[in-house]
Motif scaffolding. Structure first.
Motif, PDB file in Angstrom:
ATOM      1  N   ASN A   4       0.873  -1.112  -0.143  1.00 51.01           N
ATOM      2  CA  ASN A   4      -0.084  -0.071   0.080  1.00 51.01           C
ATOM      3  C   ASN A   4       0.775   1.270  -0.017  1.00 51.01           C
ATOM      4  OD1 ASN A   4      -1.766   2.077   0.479  1.00 51.01           O
ATOM      5  ND2 ASN A   4      -3.027   1.020   2.195  1.00 51.01           N
ATOM      6  N   PRO A   5       1.008   2.156  -0.960  1.00 48.45           N
ATOM      7  CA  PRO A   5       1.654   3.218  -1.088  1.00 48.45           C
ATOM      8  C   PRO A   5       1.534   4.173  -0.361  1.00 48.45           C
ATOM      9  CG  PRO A   5       0.460   3.048  -3.085  1.00 48.45           C
ATOM     10  CD  PRO A   5      -0.013   2.028  -2.381  1.00 48.45           C
ATOM     11  N   VAL A   6       0.269   4.401   0.390  1.00 50.16           N
ATOM     12  CA  VAL A   6      -0.111   5.314   0.959  1.00 50.16           C
ATOM     13  C   VAL A   6       0.441   5.343   2.523  1.00 50.16           C
ATOM     14  CG1 VAL A   6      -2.033   6.736   1.888  1.00 50.16           C
ATOM     15  CG2 VAL A   6      -2.299   5.661  -0.070  1.00 50.16           C
ATOM     16  N   PRO A   7       1.122   6.645   2.691  1.00 48.26           N
ATOM     17  CA  PRO A   7       1.869   6.253   4.221  1.00 48.26           C
ATOM     18  C   PRO A   7       0.704   6.664   5.244  1.00 48.26           C
ATOM     19  CG  PRO A   7       2.329   8.664   3.243  1.00 48.26           C
ATOM     20  CD  PRO A   7       1.563   7.645   2.181  1.00 48.26           C
ATOM     21  N   PHE A   8       1.007   5.984   6.439  1.00 47.30           N
ATOM     22  CA  PHE A   8       0.009   6.226   7.778  1.00 47.30           C
ATOM     23  C   PHE A   8      -0.153   7.736   8.071  1.00 47.30           C
ATOM     24  CE2 PHE A   8       1.606   1.961   8.733  1.00 47.30           C
ATOM     25  CZ  PHE A   8      -0.015   1.466   8.914  1.00 47.30           C
ATOM     26  N   GLN A   9      -1.153   8.144   8.487  1.00 44.26           N
ATOM     27  CA  GLN A   9      -1.600   9.676   8.649  1.00 44.26           C
ATOM     28  C   GLN A   9      -2.133   9.661  10.244  1.00 44.26           C
ATOM     29  OE1 GLN A   9      -1.051  12.118   6.513  1.00 44.26           O
ATOM     30  NE2 GLN A   9      -0.293  10.489   5.075  1.00 44.26           N
ATOM     31  N   PRO A  10      -2.139  10.865  10.821  1.00 47.48           N
ATOM     32  CA  PRO A  10      -2.373  11.008  12.157  1.00 47.48           C
ATOM     33  C   PRO A  10      -3.717  10.317  12.415  1.00 47.48           C
ATOM     34  CG  PRO A  10      -1.328  12.961  11.363  1.00 47.48           C
ATOM     35  CD  PRO A  10      -1.533  11.924  10.309  1.00 47.48           C
ATOM     36  N   ASP A  11      -4.708  10.420  11.416  1.00 44.04           N
ATOM     37  CA  ASP A  11      -6.035   9.618  11.613  1.00 44.04           C
ATOM     38  C   ASP A  11      -5.736   8.175  11.812  1.00 44.04           C
ATOM     39  OD1 ASP A  11      -7.358  12.092  11.768  1.00 44.04           O
ATOM     40  OD2 ASP A  11      -7.907  11.847   9.698  1.00 44.04           O
ATOM     41  N   ASP A  12      -4.827   7.755  11.206  1.00 49.48           N
ATOM     42  CA  ASP A  12      -4.787   6.068  11.219  1.00 49.48           C
ATOM     43  C   ASP A  12      -4.085   5.814  12.517  1.00 49.48           C
ATOM     44  OD1 ASP A  12      -5.412   5.803   8.379  1.00 49.48           O
ATOM     45  OD2 ASP A  12      -3.386   6.177   7.839  1.00 49.48           O
ATOM     46  N   VAL A  13      -3.556   6.705  13.307  1.00 51.32           N
ATOM     47  CA  VAL A  13      -2.964   6.289  14.629  1.00 51.32           C
ATOM     48  C   VAL A  13      -4.127   6.228  15.438  1.00 51.32           C
ATOM     49  CG1 VAL A  13      -1.553   7.262  16.814  1.00 51.32           C
ATOM     50  CG2 VAL A  13      -0.857   7.600  14.259  1.00 51.32           C
ATOM     51  N   LEU A  14      -5.046   6.990  15.272  1.00 51.92           N
ATOM     52  CA  LEU A  14      -6.429   6.834  16.296  1.00 51.92           C
ATOM     53  C   LEU A  14      -7.174   5.494  16.236  1.00 51.92           C
ATOM     54  CD1 LEU A  14      -7.837  10.369  15.941  1.00 51.92           C
ATOM     55  CD2 LEU A  14      -6.350   9.447  17.529  1.00 51.92           C
TER      56      LEU A  14
END
Length: 823
Positions: free
Chosen positions: A416-426
């Motif tokens: 998956n080329p999309v990096p993790f974002q702050p929303d993903d941390v939640l």
């Protein structure tokens, strides 16, 4: 005083009316016959007719040219069908000049019995004078993407927002179709919706889909699209206008909420720590990440099940001691992993240490750099894996629950080329929090279950022996961990006269309480059996004990005999049997327990009809005993209901299967016992299982001798001499003197204090037993004679010489017995 006069320049410079503001439109109500029945001030301002002059007259004089009956009839018919009408209609002002107006006619409605229409008008000059800048701004700067396509679905116009959404310049779009520009954007579906609108003229609203943009091809975006037809005045559809709204944030929120909600049903389906950790990894791949590892602290995986208490954590080690509990990858075999399940690991993303697990926040590394010096120096193997498999983004979340640190879960993306974002941390936090609670529940349950099983096994007999009377074997299997250990027990109790007591029982309930209660009942049965109680009396006393235990459990201080409350009720079932190898008689009584199984030497199977009796703890009801005569080498089986009941079979079917499995005699007793349990219950079951098998033996004529004793003192010497000769004949010459003393004392006491008939019996078994039976029910009492007393030392002497001694009652009287160890 004159009224103030309007300044023409002020009027001219007044701000233009908003394009969609209809509050100042001219309005009138016209009846179905064309009469004006209501007229507003705005209508008077627009056309100059005061209400007093126009109301009640025909509206035919207002349009220019004069009344067009065909057009008026068509408009009226459309409005009667429930649809409104709008269009351009020149109107005549009261002073004669022409007013270009946009006219709107509502659907027909009724006032009383009259059919009416609401007619509103706006000066077209005013509309376009104030609306062009607003319309231009709406079309070009609106946050909604808009486009117009012709009947061949080719772009003929689009605004700046739609150009930005797709990432395709306007010049490249015009004259081309969507499928030619963005073939992966559900183009065929969208064009199919456009064709449907062209064919039916029915708009399609709020169609959601997930796509991408040339401006950012690696990130998925969600759009909501609506399509409506463009219609000429002659009602010919000339194209389709569609509007696109970017709803990625809404869609993402909905997807994440759905993900978290689904995790509640997929994680924690069992009370197993490793299984729960694996469910977390399985759920997150590939929904959320491409590679997931779950590492748990070693104490969490131990039998003790303890974690690290956050409040008393103290100084943490630089590297935590963990073990890999779960792995999952989109690649077969998890080649990215440098440690496998069960391996000891100390992984935390550098430069963090064990404090991350105890009190640290989740770690987000949107872009992993395998060439970073920290990774290369501290985690060289993992840095090499990052380079080989393209691991490019990471989120690590500590697992904590109920003030306890449990471990660390790491989510990684590669394909998956999309990096993790702050929303993903939640989202990661929520997934790990739910899994952490399940892991904590599982470890707590495992600890309690282990303690219960340990207690249960410690309270069960560690070794069984039936002496020479019985060959015994047993099998015990605790319940499935999800149901908790139960209270099944069994025991083999040596009794006087070479007899053996067999007992099997089942306490209601599961867990440590049931196991502890089982231990108390087993001890009570041993104590009552040592008191030589017959089976029915033993169960009666055991029933009283269970009633007292129930009263203690419920806090009931009522006198004995009052039944405890239901909340404190403690129930149990029990089967107690006593086998006498001399008479081959087996006496049994049961308290709500399944009957035993008997297999004759010839292979015939039966379940004796023994009075069932009430379960222990009910009180107030009697127990009955039954006697069976068992041939030598018969097989007697005592079992709990978990062995013969299941979801597929009722008790009768289970008992029939048990009998069929016990009939063959080609296995040794221990092997037969294990085989029966394994074949009857191959899978974990919700209840404990206990099976006790006993193969009967008898004492032959050479091992038992008896003499009638006349009731006269002179007979003592004769029976004493006979007993001494018999002991010497059996080869126990070293026991001749002690046997002589014991026989002399017991027979003398029987002649002096008991009632005839009196009988002396010697038994050669595992021990040498001397028994004196009489018809009296008075038991002797051991006394400690004083130095000046002339008697009272006989039983004290017997107690010193014998291994053990005692008395038991029979239907004819009593038996005083003493046992000696055989050298």
């Amino acid at each position: 005083m004159d009224a103030p006069r309007e300044d023409p320049d002020a009027v001219a410079s007044a701000p233009p009316r908003a394009l969609f503001d209809a509050s100042s439109d001219a309005a009138a109500v016209v009846s179905g016959r064309g009469l004006v029945i209501a007229w507003t001030k705005a209508a008077e301002d627009l056309l100059g007719y005061p209400a007093a002059e126009i109301v009640g007259t025909s509206a035919d004089r207002l349009p220019v040219p004069a009344h067009d009956p065909v057009r008026a009839a068509a408009v009226a018919e459309r409005c009667r069908s429930g649809a409104g009408w709008s269009g351009h209609v020149p109107l005549r002002h009261r002073d004669g000049h022409r007013v270009e107006a946009d006219l709107r006619v509502s659907a027909a409605f009724r006032i009383g019995t009259h059919e009416c229409f609401l007619v509103s008008a706006r000066d077209r000059h005013d509309r376009w004078a104030v609306g062009e800048s607003v319309l231009d701004r709406f079309l070009t700067s609106s946050p909604v993407g808009m486009a117009v396509v012709d009947t061949r679905l080719r772009y003929i116009w689009l605004n700046d927002t739609l150009e930005r959404f797709g990432g395709v310049p306007r010049a490249q779009r015009l004259g081309r179709r969507l499928s030619e520009l963005l073939p992966g954007l559900q183009a065929e579906t969208l064009e199919g919706l456009m064709r449907k609108v062209l064919e039916t003229g029915v708009p399609v609203t709020d169609y959601e889909y997930v796509g991408w943009s040339w401006a950012d091809p690696h990130r998925r975006r969600a759009y909501s699209t609506s399509f409506f037809p463009l219609v000429d005045p002659d009602r010919t559809i000339t194209g389709v206008c569609y509007m696109v709204l970017d709803v990625t944030e809404r869609w993402t929120t909905r997807q994440l909420l759905s993900l978290v909600s689904e995790s509640g049903t997929r994680i924690g389906t069992t009370l197993d720590v490793l299984r729960t950790a694996q469910e977390l990894a399985d759920f997150a791949v590939p929904r959320f990440a491409d590679f997931v590892v779950v590492d748990l602290l070693e104490p969490v995986l131990s039998n003790e099940g303890h974690g690290t208490w956050l409040s008393d954590a103290g100084p943490a080690p630089v590297k935590p001691v963990m073990r890999r509990a779960a792995l999952r990858s989109v690649r077969e075999g998890c080649p990215e992993a440098v440690a496998r399940v069960g391996d000891r690991v100390d992984f935390v993303p550098p430069p963090h240490d064990a404090h991350l697990l105890i009190g640290g926040d989740p770690i987000l590394i949107p872009v992993l750099d395998p060439h970073d010096g920290t990774w290369a120096s501290e985690q060289p193997e993992r840095a090499a894996s990052m380079r080989e498999f393209g691991l490019h983004s990471l989120v690590s979340v500590p697992m904590r629950a109920r003030n306890t640190a449990l471990g660390l879960t790491t989510f990684i993306r590669s394909l998956n080329p999309v990096p993790f974002q702050p929303d993903d941390v939640l989202v990661a936090q929520e997934l790990v929090a739910r899994a952490a609670l399940c892991v904590d529940n599982a470890r707590r349950y495992t600890r309690e279950h282990t303690a219960a099983v340990t207690l249960q096994r410690s309270l069960l007999p560690q070794a069984l022996t039936g002496g020479t009377a019985l060959e015994v074997a047993s099998s015990y299997r605790p319940a499935d961990p999800t149901d908790g250990v139960g209270g099944d027990w069994f025991d083999v109790i040596p009794l006087s006269g070479a007899r053996v007591g067999l007992v099997v029982g089942d306490v209601v309930g599961h867990g440590i309480t049931a196991a502890a209660t089982m231990g108390r009942l087993r001890t009570a049965v041993q104590t009552l059996a040592d008191m030589e109680m017959p089976p029915d009396e033993l169960l009666a006393h055991l029933d009283d004990l269970v009633l007292r235990l129930s009263a203690e459990r419920s806090g009931d201080d009522a006198p004995g005999g009052d039944r405890p409350s239901a909340s404190g009720f403690l129930g149990a079932t029990c089967l107690y049997a006593v086998y006498d190898p001399v008479t081959r008689c087996c006496t049994l009584a049961r308290a709500g327990h399944p009957p035993p199984v008997v297999v004759t030497p010839g292979g015939e199977v039966s379940f004796p009809d023994i009075p069932a009796g009430p379960p222990l703890g009910l009180g107030g009801m009697a127990f009955e005993a039954a006697e069976l005569e068992l041939a030598e080498d018969s097989l007697l089986g005592l079992f709990t209901n978990g062995l013969v009941t299941s979801a597929d079979n009722d008790m009768e079917q289970g008992m029939a299967r048990l009998g069929a499995l016990l009939a063959p005699r080609d296995l040794d007793l221990a092997g037969l016992c294990s085989s029966v349990v394994r074949r009857l219950v191959p899978d974990p079951q919700p209840d404990d299982i206990a099976l006790l098998l006993a193969r009967t033996h008898t004492l032959g004529p050479d091992d038992v001798v008896s003499w009638e004793v006349p009731v006269e003192p002179a007979a003592v010497a004769d029976v004493r001499a006979r007993a001494t000769r018999q002991v010497v004949a059996w080869g126990f010459g070293e026991l001749a003197m002690t046997t002589e003393l014991i026989v002399s004392e017991l027979v003398t006491n029987a002649i002096r204090y008991a009632e005839p008939p009196i009988r002396l019996r010697l038994l050669r078994d595992a021990r040498l037993t001397c028994e004196v039976a009489d018809a009296s029910s008075t038991a002797p009492r051991l006394r400690h004679a004083r130095s000046m007393d002339e008697g009272g030392r006989g039983l004290f002497l017997v107690a010193q010489l014998a291994h053990r001694w005692g008395a038991r009652y029979t239907s004819e009287g009593k038996i005083i017995w003493a046992e000696q160890e055989i050298p």
